[in-house]
Design a protein around this motif. Structure first.
Motif, mmCIF file in Angstrom:
data_model
loop_
_atom_site.group_PDB
_atom_site.id
_atom_site.type_symbol
_atom_site.label_atom_id
_atom_site.label_comp_id
_atom_site.label_asym_id
_atom_site.label_seq_id
_atom_site.Cartn_x
_atom_site.Cartn_y
_atom_site.Cartn_z
ATOM 1 N N ASN A 76 0.817 -1.209 0.000
ATOM 2 C CA ASN A 76 0.000 0.000 0.000
ATOM 3 C C ASN A 76 0.858 1.268 0.000
ATOM 4 N N LEU A 77 1.980 1.215 0.721
ATOM 5 C CA LEU A 77 2.863 2.380 0.747
ATOM 6 C C LEU A 77 3.296 2.723 -0.683
ATOM 7 N N ALA A 78 3.655 1.693 -1.445
ATOM 8 C CA ALA A 78 4.075 1.929 -2.836
ATOM 9 C C ALA A 78 2.937 2.559 -3.637
ATOM 10 N N CYS A 79 1.713 2.063 -3.439
ATOM 11 C CA CYS A 79 0.565 2.619 -4.196
ATOM 12 C C CYS A 79 0.319 4.074 -3.827
ATOM 13 N N VAL A 80 0.373 4.377 -2.539
ATOM 14 C CA VAL A 80 0.118 5.751 -2.085
ATOM 15 C C VAL A 80 1.138 6.704 -2.717
ATOM 16 N N LEU A 81 2.386 6.267 -2.782
ATOM 17 C CA LEU A 81 3.419 7.135 -3.367
ATOM 18 C C LEU A 81 3.170 7.334 -4.858
ATOM 19 N N GLN A 82 2.680 6.280 -5.518
ATOM 20 C CA GLN A 82 2.409 6.409 -6.957
ATOM 21 C C GLN A 82 1.323 7.442 -7.226
ATOM 22 N N VAL A 83 0.311 7.475 -6.369
ATOM 23 C CA VAL A 83 -0.835 8.350 -6.629
ATOM 24 C C VAL A 83 -0.618 9.770 -6.087
ATOM 25 N N PHE A 84 0.031 9.876 -4.912
ATOM 26 C CA PHE A 84 0.001 11.152 -4.182
ATOM 27 C C PHE A 84 1.341 11.893 -4.108
ATOM 28 N N THR A 85 2.367 11.395 -4.790
ATOM 29 C CA THR A 85 3.630 12.142 -4.772
ATOM 30 C C THR A 85 4.147 12.335 -6.197
ATOM 31 N N ASP A 86 5.044 13.271 -6.312
ATOM 32 C CA ASP A 86 5.737 13.507 -7.577
ATOM 33 C C ASP A 86 7.225 13.533 -7.255
ATOM 34 N N ALA A 87 7.998 12.760 -8.008
ATOM 35 C CA ALA A 87 9.408 12.570 -7.659
ATOM 36 C C ALA A 87 10.213 13.871 -7.694
ATOM 37 N N ALA A 88 9.678 14.920 -8.344
ATOM 38 C CA ALA A 88 10.401 16.202 -8.354
ATOM 39 C C ALA A 88 9.786 17.186 -7.367
ATOM 40 N N TYR A 89 8.478 17.314 -7.432
ATOM 41 C CA TYR A 89 7.783 18.345 -6.641
ATOM 42 C C TYR A 89 7.744 17.986 -5.157
ATOM 43 N N THR A 90 7.503 16.734 -4.845
ATOM 44 C CA THR A 90 7.485 16.304 -3.436
ATOM 45 C C THR A 90 8.926 16.377 -2.946
ATOM 46 N N ARG A 91 9.143 17.242 -1.955
ATOM 47 C CA ARG A 91 10.528 17.591 -1.616
ATOM 48 C C ARG A 91 11.284 16.473 -0.902
ATOM 49 N N ASN A 92 10.725 16.017 0.201
ATOM 50 C CA ASN A 92 11.451 15.041 1.027
ATOM 51 C C ASN A 92 10.489 14.042 1.651
ATOM 52 N N VAL A 93 11.073 12.929 2.076
ATOM 53 C CA VAL A 93 10.352 11.974 2.926
ATOM 54 C C VAL A 93 11.006 12.073 4.296
ATOM 55 N N TRP A 94 10.221 12.464 5.303
ATOM 56 C CA TRP A 94 10.728 12.631 6.662
ATOM 57 C C TRP A 94 10.385 11.378 7.449
ATOM 58 N N MET A 95 11.400 10.677 7.888
ATOM 59 C CA MET A 95 11.157 9.381 8.556
ATOM 60 C C MET A 95 11.611 9.457 10.007
ATOM 61 N N VAL A 96 10.732 9.107 10.918
ATOM 62 C CA VAL A 96 11.141 9.081 12.314
ATOM 63 C C VAL A 96 12.218 8.007 12.463
ATOM 64 N N ALA A 97 13.338 8.405 13.063
ATOM 65 C CA ALA A 97 14.484 7.503 13.141
ATOM 66 C C ALA A 97 14.842 7.217 14.599
ATOM 67 N N PRO A 98 15.125 5.944 14.962
ATOM 68 C CA PRO A 98 15.303 4.795 14.084
ATOM 69 C C PRO A 98 13.998 4.434 13.374
ATOM 70 N N THR A 99 14.153 3.881 12.166
ATOM 71 C CA THR A 99 12.984 3.654 11.318
ATOM 72 C C THR A 99 12.804 2.185 10.953
ATOM 73 N N TYR A 100 11.603 1.865 10.494
ATOM 74 C CA TYR A 100 11.354 0.546 9.895
ATOM 75 C C TYR A 100 12.154 0.522 8.599
ATOM 76 N N TYR A 101 13.272 -0.178 8.622
ATOM 77 C CA TYR A 101 14.279 0.017 7.575
ATOM 78 C C TYR A 101 13.803 -0.401 6.187
ATOM 79 N N LEU A 102 12.902 -1.391 6.097
ATOM 80 C CA LEU A 102 12.503 -1.860 4.771
ATOM 81 C C LEU A 102 11.613 -0.851 4.034
#
Ligand SMILES: Cc1ncc(COP(=O)(O)O)c(C=O)c1O
Length: 442
Positions: free
Chosen positions: A88-114
């Motif tokens: 589902n994470l992959a699908c959400v990124l396909q629909v709701f992000t743009d690889a140029a316009y979406t600036r960053n992915v902010w991940m709480v760290a330590p993170t679920y590495y996969l």
């Protein structure tokens, strides 16, 4: 390095449910009912509706309503069936992000590495950034400052509109993604406080961010006090981010909202069912269902959705969680904690999350004494004692080269879900042997 041949492997790394915890009897019943009932198996074996098997959507909505108790019931339209949290994470990124316009992915760290690989595949390589945890679960001041800086950079670069994923009637393109496991985090077991959740929603609204919370461990909870009654934790202990977004300051600021809940049956039934759900605003859930691969192939996991629906609608899953999973995981957690108290605390190890009133999930995040490096402990525990653990560095945000990047050499992750119960104490005892030998030989 020398390894005693007689020592059997003890695996405190693998994040899978122990085979004895799989609900095989209920699943046998579910599959045989589904496969002998034409009204179930016929749609089950065809392409499913884009949003997923309707009865399962409705039964998930009812079940979530009774556990999270939001002010209004969860509607079926807020739920879309997925192939599990990762898919589902992959699908959400396909629909709701743009690889140029979406600036960053902010991940709480330590993170679920996969999760890092899923973001990399979506075009965010080198644009993942770690956000430190704090006592309340996420360092909101750090995140706010980082978002401000990212926006200043985007303005300077003229990054004003999506280039590759154009917004369609069922979607919008967010400027930022914030990713976390807000309850019983993998790996830290931390729970983000309600106050912090509210701050996070406000920040996401201000900066046009989508918060993706992997809510995959919420149902596996128990009191940290070993003598406390389990009836004290029958309901969710904190509201989900998606529920807060539903109501805070008058509700979502647009039809898509700023938070989604990524749910999964992997830890409740078994990872092989590859079935989960996403909850968001009705428009958001519909948007996920319009991922090209779902429109072409129908909802993911259509047949297994019919099996899982039998489990949820008959209450078999709820009974399994209550009478099997929670007591077993609680006992396993306590067993590892007592082994830590006997063998590692005297050497200076600590478990920070044990002070939470409610604990849960699959993992214990163990802080090491300053003189032991996680990578050394992990390598030597395997070589000398045949014990597998997760070295802290594994949970770094991959591809974050910023100044604040943490290496997590001070912690390791232990999983209490997979290994045989009788081996849990022994695994930690052996880890103590390795730690003592590192401390003596330094
Ligand atoms: C935080 C988190 N998210 C997602 C997953 C994977 O979920 P799924 O099997 O539903 O893809 C896991 C599994 O360990 C996890 O810990």
């Amino acid at each position: 390095m020398y390894r005693e041949p007689s020592k059997q492997l003890i695996d405190l790394f693998r994040g899978w449910p122990n085979p004895a915890l799989l609900p095989v009897t209920s699943l046998t019943q579910a599959t045989s009912t589904a496969l002998s009932t034409p009204s179930i198996y016929q749609p089950g074996l065809q392409y499913g509706p884009d949003e997923g098997h309707p009865p399962l959507r409705q039964h998930i909505a009812d079940w979530l309503t009774s556990f999270y108790r939001p002010k209004d019931p969860v509607s079926t339209a807020r739920i879309c069936i997925s192939g599990g949290a990762s898919q589902n994470l992959a699908c959400v990124l396909q629909v709701f992000t743009d690889a140029a316009y979406t600036r960053n992915v902010w991940m709480v760290a330590p993170t679920y590495y996969l999760a890092c690989g899923i973001f990399h595949d979506a075009g965010f390589m080198n644009r993942l950034r770690g956000v430190p945890e704090d006592a309340e679960g996420i360092d909101i001041g750090f995140l706010e400052k980082a978002l401000q800086e990212a926006e200043a950079k985007a303005t300077a670069e003229g990054n004003h509109k999506p280039l590759y994923t154009l917004a369609r009637p069922w979607s919008k393109i967010y400027k930022h993604i914030i990713y976390l496991t807000s309850t019983f985090a993998n790996p830290s077991m931390k729970v983000v406080s309600t106050h912090r959740r509210e701050q996070l929603i406000r920040l996401a609204r201000q900066y046009d961010a989508l918060i993706i919370s992997d809510d995959v461990y919420d149902f596996l909870q128990w009191p940290s006090d070993p003598n406390a009654d389990l009836s004290t934790v029958e309901l969710a202990s904190v509201p989900r981010l998606v529920d807060i977004d539903r109501y805070l300051d008058g509700g979502p600021i647009d039809v898509f909202g700023n938070a989604m809940s990524n749910g999964s049956f992997s830890k409740l039934v078994g990872p092989g069912v590859r079935t989960g759900w996403v909850e968001g605003t009705e428009k958001f859930a519909y948007g996920v269902s319009q991922t090209g691969s779902s429109v072409s192939g129908g909802a993911p996991s259509q047949l297994t959705a019919t099996f899982v629906d039998h489990l949820v609608s008959t209450g078999a899953l709820q009974r399994h969680i209550k009478s099997k999973l929670i007591p077993s995981y609680r006992a396993r957690y306590q067993q590892v904690l007592s082994a830590i108290d006997d063998n590692l605390v005297p050497l200076g190890f600590q478990v920070a999350a044990r002070t939470q009133l409610v604990v849960g999930g699959y993992f214990i995040w163990l802080d090491l004494p300053p003189s032991i490096k996680a990578s050394v402990l992990t390598e030597r525990a395997l070589a000398e004692e045949n014990v597998r653990i997760g070295s802290g560095a594994l949970f770094k945000v991959q591809g974050d080269a910023s100044d604040h990047h943490q290496d997590f050499e001070g912690s390791v992750r232990l999983c209490f879900a997979w290994e045989e119960f009788d081996q849990l104490y022994e695994g930690v005892r052996r880890l103590g042997n390795t730690a003592r030998s590192i401390l003596n030989k330094r």
